[in-house]
Design a protein around this motif. Structure first.
Motif, PDB file in Angstrom:
ATOM      1  N   ASP A  92       4.026  36.831  -0.778  1.00 60.05           N
ATOM      2  CA  ASP A  92       2.700  37.034  -0.199  1.00 60.05           C
ATOM      3  C   ASP A  92       2.114  38.411  -0.467  1.00 60.05           C
ATOM      4  O   ASP A  92       0.926  38.568  -0.657  1.00 60.05           O
ATOM      5  CB  ASP A  92       2.765  36.837   1.329  1.00 60.05           C
ATOM      6  CG  ASP A  92       2.821  35.379   1.698  1.00 60.05           C
ATOM      7  OD1 ASP A  92       2.636  34.548   0.800  1.00 60.05           O
ATOM      8  OD2 ASP A  92       3.052  35.071   2.880  1.00 60.05           O
TER       9      ASP A  92
ATOM     10  N   GLN B  90      11.924  37.967  12.206  1.00 63.97           N
ATOM     11  CA  GLN B  90      10.542  37.608  12.536  1.00 63.97           C
ATOM     12  C   GLN B  90       9.590  37.902  11.392  1.00 63.97           C
ATOM     13  O   GLN B  90       8.418  37.574  11.474  1.00 63.97           O
ATOM     14  CB  GLN B  90      10.087  38.390  13.761  1.00 63.97           C
ATOM     15  CG  GLN B  90      10.836  37.963  15.004  1.00 63.97           C
ATOM     16  CD  GLN B  90      10.038  38.218  16.262  1.00 63.97           C
ATOM     17  OE1 GLN B  90       8.841  38.016  16.301  1.00 63.97           O
ATOM     18  NE2 GLN B  90      10.706  38.657  17.294  1.00 63.97           N
ATOM     19  N   GLN B  91      10.118  38.562  10.350  1.00 65.68           N
ATOM     20  CA  GLN B  91       9.241  38.903   9.243  1.00 65.68           C
ATOM     21  C   GLN B  91       8.653  37.658   8.619  1.00 65.68           C
ATOM     22  O   GLN B  91       9.330  36.641   8.469  1.00 65.68           O
ATOM     23  CB  GLN B  91      10.026  39.654   8.178  1.00 65.68           C
ATOM     24  CG  GLN B  91       9.908  41.143   8.356  1.00 65.68           C
ATOM     25  CD  GLN B  91      10.527  41.879   7.204  1.00 65.68           C
ATOM     26  OE1 GLN B  91      11.045  41.270   6.281  1.00 65.68           O
ATOM     27  NE2 GLN B  91      10.466  43.183   7.253  1.00 65.68           N
ATOM     28  N   LYS B  92       7.389  37.799   8.259  1.00 63.82           N
ATOM     29  CA  LYS B  92       6.709  36.652   7.673  1.00 63.82           C
ATOM     30  C   LYS B  92       7.256  36.395   6.270  1.00 63.82           C
ATOM     31  O   LYS B  92       7.254  35.292   5.779  1.00 63.82           O
ATOM     32  CB  LYS B  92       5.219  36.959   7.611  1.00 63.82           C
ATOM     33  CG  LYS B  92       4.356  35.756   7.720  1.00 63.82           C
ATOM     34  CD  LYS B  92       2.952  36.174   8.008  1.00 63.82           C
ATOM     35  CE  LYS B  92       1.996  35.246   7.322  1.00 63.82           C
ATOM     36  NZ  LYS B  92       1.774  35.568   5.938  1.00 63.82           N
ATOM     37  N   GLU B  93       7.681  37.442   5.612  1.00 64.07           N
ATOM     38  CA  GLU B  93       8.095  37.282   4.227  1.00 64.07           C
ATOM     39  C   GLU B  93       9.510  37.809   3.990  1.00 64.07           C
ATOM     40  O   GLU B  93       9.700  38.865   3.408  1.00 64.07           O
ATOM     41  CB  GLU B  93       7.127  38.024   3.311  1.00 64.07           C
ATOM     42  CG  GLU B  93       7.436  37.777   1.856  1.00 64.07           C
ATOM     43  CD  GLU B  93       6.315  38.219   0.965  1.00 64.07           C
ATOM     44  OE1 GLU B  93       5.724  39.255   1.224  1.00 64.07           O
ATOM     45  OE2 GLU B  93       6.063  37.510  -0.010  1.00 64.07           O
ATOM     46  N   ARG B 474      -4.510  29.169  16.508  1.00 65.62           N
ATOM     47  CA  ARG B 474      -4.621  29.369  15.053  1.00 65.62           C
ATOM     48  C   ARG B 474      -5.673  28.424  14.475  1.00 65.62           C
ATOM     49  O   ARG B 474      -6.792  28.400  14.928  1.00 65.62           O
ATOM     50  CB  ARG B 474      -3.256  29.199  14.388  1.00 65.62           C
ATOM     51  CG  ARG B 474      -2.244  30.175  14.948  1.00 65.62           C
ATOM     52  CD  ARG B 474      -0.887  30.088  14.297  1.00 65.62           C
ATOM     53  NE  ARG B 474       0.034  30.919  15.033  1.00 65.62           N
ATOM     54  CZ  ARG B 474       0.857  30.495  15.990  1.00 65.62           C
ATOM     55  NH1 ARG B 474       0.906  29.222  16.281  1.00 65.62           N
ATOM     56  NH2 ARG B 474       1.635  31.325  16.643  1.00 65.62           N
ATOM     57  N   SER B 554       1.255  35.234  13.828  1.00 59.70           N
ATOM     58  CA  SER B 554       2.086  34.498  12.864  1.00 59.70           C
ATOM     59  C   SER B 554       2.696  33.291  13.542  1.00 59.70           C
ATOM     60  O   SER B 554       3.152  33.394  14.684  1.00 59.70           O
ATOM     61  CB  SER B 554       3.231  35.368  12.362  1.00 59.70           C
ATOM     62  OG  SER B 554       2.768  36.594  11.943  1.00 59.70           O
ATOM     63  N   SER B 555       2.749  32.196  12.822  1.00 60.39           N
ATOM     64  CA  SER B 555       3.347  30.994  13.371  1.00 60.39           C
ATOM     65  C   SER B 555       4.825  31.231  13.642  1.00 60.39           C
ATOM     66  O   SER B 555       5.529  31.806  12.820  1.00 60.39           O
ATOM     67  CB  SER B 555       3.178  29.850  12.370  1.00 60.39           C
ATOM     68  OG  SER B 555       3.771  28.711  12.871  1.00 60.39           O
ATOM     69  N   THR B 557       6.138  33.184  15.824  1.00 61.73           N
ATOM     70  CA  THR B 557       6.449  34.460  16.473  1.00 61.73           C
ATOM     71  C   THR B 557       5.319  34.776  17.439  1.00 61.73           C
ATOM     72  O   THR B 557       4.336  34.059  17.512  1.00 61.73           O
ATOM     73  CB  THR B 557       6.535  35.615  15.460  1.00 61.73           C
ATOM     74  OG1 THR B 557       5.212  35.933  15.011  1.00 61.73           O
ATOM     75  CG2 THR B 557       7.388  35.265  14.266  1.00 61.73           C
ATOM     76  N   THR B 561      -0.621  39.294  13.303  1.00 61.78           N
ATOM     77  CA  THR B 561      -0.458  39.535  11.866  1.00 61.78           C
ATOM     78  C   THR B 561      -1.205  40.785  11.428  1.00 61.78           C
ATOM     79  O   THR B 561      -0.827  41.434  10.485  1.00 61.78           O
ATOM     80  CB  THR B 561      -0.978  38.340  11.039  1.00 61.78           C
ATOM     81  OG1 THR B 561      -2.338  38.129  11.387  1.00 61.78           O
ATOM     82  CG2 THR B 561      -0.184  37.093  11.306  1.00 61.78           C
ATOM     83  N   ILE B 647      -5.204  35.389   7.806  1.00 63.37           N
ATOM     84  CA  ILE B 647      -3.773  35.599   7.570  1.00 63.37           C
ATOM     85  C   ILE B 647      -3.621  37.021   7.049  1.00 63.37           C
ATOM     86  O   ILE B 647      -3.763  37.275   5.868  1.00 63.37           O
ATOM     87  CB  ILE B 647      -3.189  34.599   6.561  1.00 63.37           C
ATOM     88  CG1 ILE B 647      -3.589  33.189   6.952  1.00 63.37           C
ATOM     89  CG2 ILE B 647      -1.699  34.714   6.477  1.00 63.37           C
ATOM     90  CD1 ILE B 647      -3.598  32.243   5.790  1.00 63.37           C
TER      91      ILE B 647
END
Lengths: 275, 649
Positions: A92, B90-93, B474, B554-555, B557, B561, B647
């Motif tokens: 991302d 919990q990181q998104k990436e 969301r 963030s979904s 968590t 964002t 996002i």
């Protein structure tokens, strides 16, 4: 002619559910192969097994004469294939150029080669003006184009594309189709899944149709044409008829009554007198 | 191992961090730079202060103090490590293997890359210099026989890294299922809160066992007690010196310590340092002796815990090295070293096997096997499903639909449950402390305010959700906007969905307080009524925040964002404003208190009656304000939609 993809009795089960059931595929080198099937038929599961991302429950797979589930041979296969996976596997927080640089470096390409190919690919995919945008800010179609560019960057012998045209605009779609056709014409192989019959019919030389995990048809489009059969009619004939399927909606049978009648017992809508 | 791949993935990590930094707001950037600089300086300071710790303080203490210090340091390190792991998860990436598997990377490379990445963590950078510094200080203090302390530290560090890697891999694999991911994150966070509170609870329990009645002590004549204490301590010192190995019989030690503690507890609190002769290093210094006896007693518990938990083996090994006598000095530290290395080895072996399984596709990243099985019986709607059809009392059809939808979302989101339950957990801990610390000393007339405080505190959990109601929807917020529903119904419907949670959690919190600090029944009932008033006020504040400062979440968590300075300021200001808005709830118990104080008991439940009146007034005010908030929502709905569906990085 050598064989690019070969499977024997390829099966994958998830618990009691059989997603792919004894599939025997054979795709020759230089073929543009379209893999068709309704939603949930097992297309993506098959592509995952072919690219070594998912081990089969039983059966054998050969990619470019190598076994993708042998740890040593897997790397050699991955060096020679390009993949657009179902989830795209992009990062991302990278820009398109950064992502292509990353992929190029993972394929151990020279810096100048990466730069030159990235320039061309970004221009081809019309992403060259998005140099500051992060992938997370891309639309779905743009992400698809970037994933496709990354798959083509190492100039692979075999391309696996999972729904490559889904969400891609018409202009880019045409460019991609031309590029893929050129790619095949120089002797490489493309294995793609798609829902768009028109695209498959125009591009592919061979098709396989999978339904409920079983490979129900594998033929060349040439043969279909000789039989005066379109791909869509063939597809619908094989997988389109479902017993007991609902084909229309009961409330669409009658002509709609006047708006006044329809609104009789409805709510007043957005408030107009609310402060 | 391919070094190009290693360099590439290191470069990738750097680019991701740099891009994330580029995308956050200016205020956030300044804050991040400030935190990095502070962290860096703190690391250096901790390293230096670890080495330069003034040891005369420790010289008077028994050798068990080193066990306590190292156990404490290990605990701090563990806490920082756990925070790091939770943040990572919990990181998104996350840089999970599935992003690399279609690329030509060998399993060994994938494994080494991932393992090396776990070295650079907050806990390592911040805490480890302090451990190294203090280890260096101990070598300087006790001589080269303490040099193997660095081997123990190395094994400890490796063990933590290996366990982290294995643990993260295991959780990461489990969390591929999105629903399970949310449950794991919530469970892990709650468990973390409980685990780090255990020492606090032990401390409270321990303190309670040695607590004294201060008023009684203040009135006690000190001299005879002091004389008796000094005599007892001299005798205790003589007895203790008989045991050169520092291991007196535990039964006898306990008995003597208990006797000593009892005498020390009888000392008045206003006893001066001069009277106690604290400045001298005399072994008969009663406070030092008391402290030493407490250290020895506490060390017994800590030693047991350290023996059982591998994180404590570092402390155990160091304690035995410090004692410096007999075969145990070598044997125990060696066992600790081998044990920690063994755990590292087995963790890494397991982790490598997992990597291989993932690499060979034996474990699916997109794990279809975890999907719910569609059996004929399973299509029957559950009570949660039926909430979507339910018509709730006092609400119209559309309000009920919004309430049902929000309730279902809340019931299916473990992170929401975690947020709702966290204030209850805090109350339990505070309540626990009251239970340990003679709660009966709190005057009965003031307990009602404690109850109000408890339910206001539980409302903080509710406010965590109500202050960003649309953020948790969301993309679903778009559906609300497109629906032909009055905006006031959306607000009322959403507020109503929080009511069951607010009343249940508030009632439990109040019930707990009633157990620990019982108040008269009319005050208890009045406080229950006040729960409604506090809930309505909280909802109004929450609505305002949701409309004025929406946040994308963030979904899976509860993390925003992207948060900018103005939104953060609004949230902070309105949260600070809440206690002020809740001030009217103090009126009923306040009047009740004044009437009882100046007129005497009236046998009329003044607090209860006034609380009911206040609730009715609040309801009227709520209805009036929520209508205005609906107008505000209508005006800002496109801005909110843009904010909650954005996002960010």
């Amino acid at each position: 002619m050598t064989i690019a993809i070969e499977t024997h009795g390829l099966t994958r089960q998830f618990g009691d559910q059989t997603a792919v059931d004894h599939v025997d595929l054979q795709v020759n080198t230089g073929t543009f192969y379209g893999f068709l099937g309704p939603n949930g038929a097992g297309k993506s599961t098959t592509i995952k097994m072919l690219t070594g991302l998912l081990a089969p429950t039983s059966g054998a797979v050969g990619i470019l004469g190598l076994n993708p589930f042998d740890t040593d041979q897997a790397i050699e296969i991955k060096r020679r294939i390009g993949v657009v996976p179902e989830n795209l596997s992009l990062f991302d927080n990278l820009t398109a150029r950064e992502y292509l640089t990353f992929v190029g470096r993972m394929f151990l390409l020279e810096k100048t080669v990466i730069q030159q190919r990235s320039d061309e690919l970004l221009a081809l995919m019309q992403l060259e003006n998005e140099h500051k945008k992060l992938t997370l800010e891309y639309s779905h179609g743009m992400k698809k184009k970037l994933a496709l560019a990354a798959a083509m960057l190492p100039n692979p012998d075999l391309l696996f594309l999972d729904e490559p045209f889904e969400g891609v605009d018409a202009v880019a779609s045409k460019v991609i189709r031309n590029t893929l056709a050129e790619f095949v014409s120089r002797g490489s192989t493309v294995f793609l899944t798609s829902h768009v019959m028109e695209v498959v019919e125009r591009l592919c030389t061979h098709v396989g149709i999978i339904s409920a995990g079983k490979l129900v048809q594998q033929t060349s489009l040439e043969i279909l044409k000789q039989n005066n059969q379109s791909l869509e009619s063939c597809f619908l004939e094989i997988v389109g008829k479902r017993e007991g399927a609902v084909e229309t909606l009961s409330w669409l049978d009658h002509k709609k009554s006047s708006p006044e009648d329809a609104n009789d017992d409805s709510q007043p809508g957005l408030e107009s007198s609310q402060p | 191992m391919n070094l190009t791949h290693l360099r590439t993935i290191t470069w990738l990590r750097w680019r991701i961090i740099a891009n994330q930094f580029r995308k956050i707001g200016r205020g956030h950037q300044i804050l991040s730079i400030f935190l990095v600089v502070v962290g860096f300086l703190a690391a250096i300071t901790m390293g230096v202060s670890g080495f330069a710790m003034p040891l005369p303080i420790l010289e008077k203490a028994p050798l068990s103090i080193y066990l306590l210090i190292w156990a404490g340091l290990s605990m701090v390190y563990f806490t920082a490590w756990a925070i790091g792991v939770l943040t990572d998860l919990q990181q998104k990436e996350p840089l999970t293997l599935d992003k690399f598997l279609h690329l030509p990377i060998s399993p060994t490379n994938a494994f080494i890359n991932n393992f090396l990445s776990s070295f650079l963590s907050f806990s390592t950078v911040l805490i480890f210099p302090a451990l190294l510094g203090f280890a260096g200080r101990m070598v300087a203090m006790f001589g080269m026989r303490m040099a193997p302390i660095f081997l123990l530290l190395f094994a400890f560090f490796l063990m933590i890294m290996a366990l982290t890697y294995q643990f993260r891999g295991w959780l990461g694999a489990l969390m591929l299922n999105k629903r399970r991911r949310r449950a794991i994150l919530s469970f892990a966070t709650i468990m973390f809160v409980i685990v780090v509170q255990i020492p606090n609870m032990i401390n409270m329990a321990y303190q309670s066992s040695t607590s004294t009645n201060l008023e009684e002590l203040a009135e006690t004549d000190s001299s005879p007690v002091l004389e008796e204490l000094r005599a007892s301590q001299e005798e205790f010192d003589k007895w203790l010196n008989q045991f050169s190995n520092g291991k007196p019989p535990s039964d006898e030690l306990d008995r003597r310590l208990e006797e000593l503690t009892r005498l020390t507890d009888r000392l008045p609190v206003n006893l001066t340092a001069t009277e106690l002769d604290l400045d001298s290093a005399s072994p008969t210094d009663p406070r030092q002796q008391r402290l030493n006896s407490q250290i020895i007693q506490l060390a017994e518990y800590v030693r047991l815990a350290c023996c059982i938990i591998p994180f404590g083996w570092l402390a155990i090994g160091i304690e035995y090295m410090v004692v410096g006598q007999g075969i145990h000095t070598v044997l125990i530290p060696s066992l600790c070293f081998v044990g920690m290395l063994g755990i590292s080895f087995f963790s890494l072996r397991r982790a490598y096997k997992s990597t291989l399984r993932l690499y060979r596709g034996e474990v699916a990243f997109n794990d279809n096997s975890t999907k719910a099985k569609q059996t004929p019986g399973s299509s029957r709607p559950t009570w949660i499903n039926r909430l979507s059809e339910k018509k709730f009392p006092l609400l119209n059809e559309q309000q009920s639909a919004v309430t049902g939808m929000t309730l279902i979302s809340l019931l299916r989101a473990p992170e929401a449950k975690m947020v709702l339950l966290s204030p209850l957990l805090v109350i339990l801990l505070i309540g626990g402390s009251f239970a340990f610390r003679n709660a009966e000393n709190i005057p009965v007339s003031l307990r009602v305010f404690g109850g109000l405080g408890a339910i206001s505190f539980t409302m903080l959990g509710i406010m965590n959700l109500t202050n960003n109601q649309f953020g948790y929807d969301r993309q679903g917020f778009r559906c609300l906007l497109l629906s032909p529903v009055k905006r006031v119904d959306i607000l009322i419907g959403k507020n109503a969905a929080y009511a069951p949670f607010a009343f249940a959690i508030g009632a439990i919190g109040l019930g707990l307080m009633q157990c620990f600090i019982p108040m008269p029944i009319d005050n208890f009932l009045a406080t229950l009524v006040q729960l409604g008033t506090i809930f309505l006020i909280t909802c109004l504040m929450g609505n305002l925040m949701s409309i004025k400062a929406p946040l994308a979440i963030s979904s899976g968590t509860m993390r925003p964002t992207n948060i900018n300075l103005s939104v953060a300021t609004i949230h902070i200001l309105l949260t600070l404003l809440l206690p002020i808005c809740l001030l009217p709830t103090l009126i009923p118990p306040g009047i009740d208190l004044l009437v009882n104080r100046f007129i005497g008991s009236t046998y009329v439940p003044i607090d209860l009656l006034l609380s009911l009146a206040l609730l009715i007034v609040t309801l009227v005010v709520y209805r009036f304000i929520v209508a205005r908030q609906a107008g505000l929502l209508r005006d800002r709905e496109s801005i909110i939609l843009e904010a909650v569906t954005h996002i960010g990085s």
